[in-house]
Design a protein around this motif. Structure first.
Motif, short mmCIF file in Angstrom:
data_model
loop_
_atom_site.label_atom_id
_atom_site.label_comp_id
_atom_site.label_asym_id
_atom_site.label_seq_id
_atom_site.Cartn_x
_atom_site.Cartn_y
_atom_site.Cartn_z
N ARG A 1 2.70 1.76 -3.30
CA ARG A 1 1.80 2.32 -4.32
C ARG A 1 1.57 3.80 -4.06
O ARG A 1 1.59 4.61 -4.98
CB ARG A 1 0.48 1.56 -4.33
CG ARG A 1 -0.46 2.01 -5.45
CD ARG A 1 -1.70 1.17 -5.49
NE ARG A 1 -2.30 1.10 -4.18
CZ ARG A 1 -3.50 1.57 -3.87
NH1 ARG A 1 -4.25 2.11 -4.79
NH2 ARG A 1 -3.97 1.48 -2.65
N LEU A 2 1.37 4.17 -2.80
CA LEU A 2 1.18 5.57 -2.44
C LEU A 2 2.42 6.38 -2.79
O LEU A 2 2.32 7.49 -3.33
CB LEU A 2 0.87 5.67 -0.95
CG LEU A 2 0.45 7.02 -0.40
CD1 LEU A 2 -0.85 7.47 -1.04
CD2 LEU A 2 0.30 6.93 1.11
N GLU A 3 3.59 5.84 -2.52
CA GLU A 3 4.85 6.50 -2.86
C GLU A 3 4.95 6.72 -4.37
O GLU A 3 5.32 7.80 -4.82
CB GLU A 3 6.02 5.65 -2.37
CG GLU A 3 7.38 6.17 -2.77
CD GLU A 3 8.49 5.19 -2.41
OE1 GLU A 3 9.65 5.65 -2.31
OE2 GLU A 3 8.23 3.98 -2.24
N GLU B 1 2.47 6.90 -6.55
CA GLU B 1 1.49 7.91 -6.97
C GLU B 1 1.94 9.31 -6.61
O GLU B 1 1.77 10.25 -7.40
CB GLU B 1 0.13 7.60 -6.34
CG GLU B 1 -0.53 6.38 -6.90
CD GLU B 1 -1.80 6.00 -6.15
OE1 GLU B 1 -2.18 6.72 -5.19
OE2 GLU B 1 -2.39 4.97 -6.50
N MET B 2 2.55 9.47 -5.44
CA MET B 2 3.03 10.80 -5.03
C MET B 2 4.19 11.23 -5.94
O MET B 2 4.26 12.41 -6.34
CB MET B 2 3.47 10.77 -3.58
CG MET B 2 2.30 10.63 -2.62
SD MET B 2 2.80 10.37 -0.92
CE MET B 2 3.43 11.97 -0.48
N TYR C 1 0.83 -1.20 0.00
CA TYR C 1 0.00 0.00 0.00
C TYR C 1 0.87 1.26 0.00
O TYR C 1 0.65 2.18 -0.79
CB TYR C 1 -0.93 0.00 1.21
CG TYR C 1 -1.61 1.33 1.42
CD1 TYR C 1 -2.67 1.73 0.61
CD2 TYR C 1 -1.17 2.20 2.41
CE1 TYR C 1 -3.28 2.95 0.79
CE2 TYR C 1 -1.78 3.43 2.60
CZ TYR C 1 -2.84 3.81 1.78
OH TYR C 1 -3.43 5.03 1.96
N PHE C 2 1.85 1.30 0.88
CA PHE C 2 2.70 2.49 0.96
C PHE C 2 3.63 2.61 -0.25
O PHE C 2 3.97 3.73 -0.66
CB PHE C 2 3.47 2.52 2.28
CG PHE C 2 2.60 2.88 3.44
CD1 PHE C 2 2.00 4.13 3.51
CD2 PHE C 2 2.35 1.98 4.45
CE1 PHE C 2 1.18 4.48 4.57
CE2 PHE C 2 1.54 2.30 5.51
CZ PHE C 2 0.94 3.55 5.57
#
Length: 122
Positions: free
Chosen positions: A111-113, A115-116, A108-109
C-alpha cells in the motif's frame, strides 16, 4: 523489547485480577525469554536490509533463524513441554503467527508503494 514489557504487564495484570500467586523466579524467566525474543526480532530485521538477497531468501532465512531461536527458548523456559504434540502445536502456532505478521507487513508496504507511486505520477 517494548512488546515484551507490554505482554508482561498484561500477563501480570491478568494474574493479579485472578489472584494467581507465582514465584519471582518464574516471572523473571518469562520476562528474560520475552526480552531475548524482542532483541532477536529487533536485530534480525536487518536481514531485510540485505539488498542483494531476494525477498524470498530474506524471508526464508529470517523464518528459519526465528524458529531456531524461538523453539529451544520456548522449551527451555517452559512455554512448550518436551512432548511431541505440544511441540507440533507450538511450531504450527508459530508458523500461523509468523504468516499473519508477514502478511500484514507485506500488504502495508504494498500500500505504501502504491501511494508513493501515485504521488510521483502527480
Amino acid at each position: 523489547m517494548g512488546f515484551s514489557a507490554v505482554f508482561t504487564f498484561v500477563a501480570l495484570t491478568i494474574m493479579m485480577l485472578q489472584d494467581v500467586q507465582v514465584s519471582v523466579s518464574i516471572i523473571w524467566m518469562n520476562m528474560l525469554g520475552s526480552m531475548v525474543m524482542g532483541i532477536y526480532f529487533g536485530v534480525s530485521s536487518m536481514i531485510f536490509d540485505v539488498d542483494h538477497w531476494s525477498p524470498l531468501k530474506q524471508t526464508t532465512i529470517h523464518f528459519l533463524l526465528s524458529i531456531s531461536v524461538w523453539l529451544p527458548l520456548a522449551m527451555l523456559i517452559g512455554w512448550l513441554p518436551f512432548n511431541v504434540i505440544p511441540i507440533i502445536v507450538g511450531i504450527g502456532s508459530f508458523i500461523v503467527v509468523y504468516v499473519i505478521f508477514w502478511s500484514g507487513s507485506y500488504f502495508y508496504f504494498k500500500r505504501l508503494e502504491h501511494e508513493m507511486n501515485q504521488s510521483v505520477k502527480r
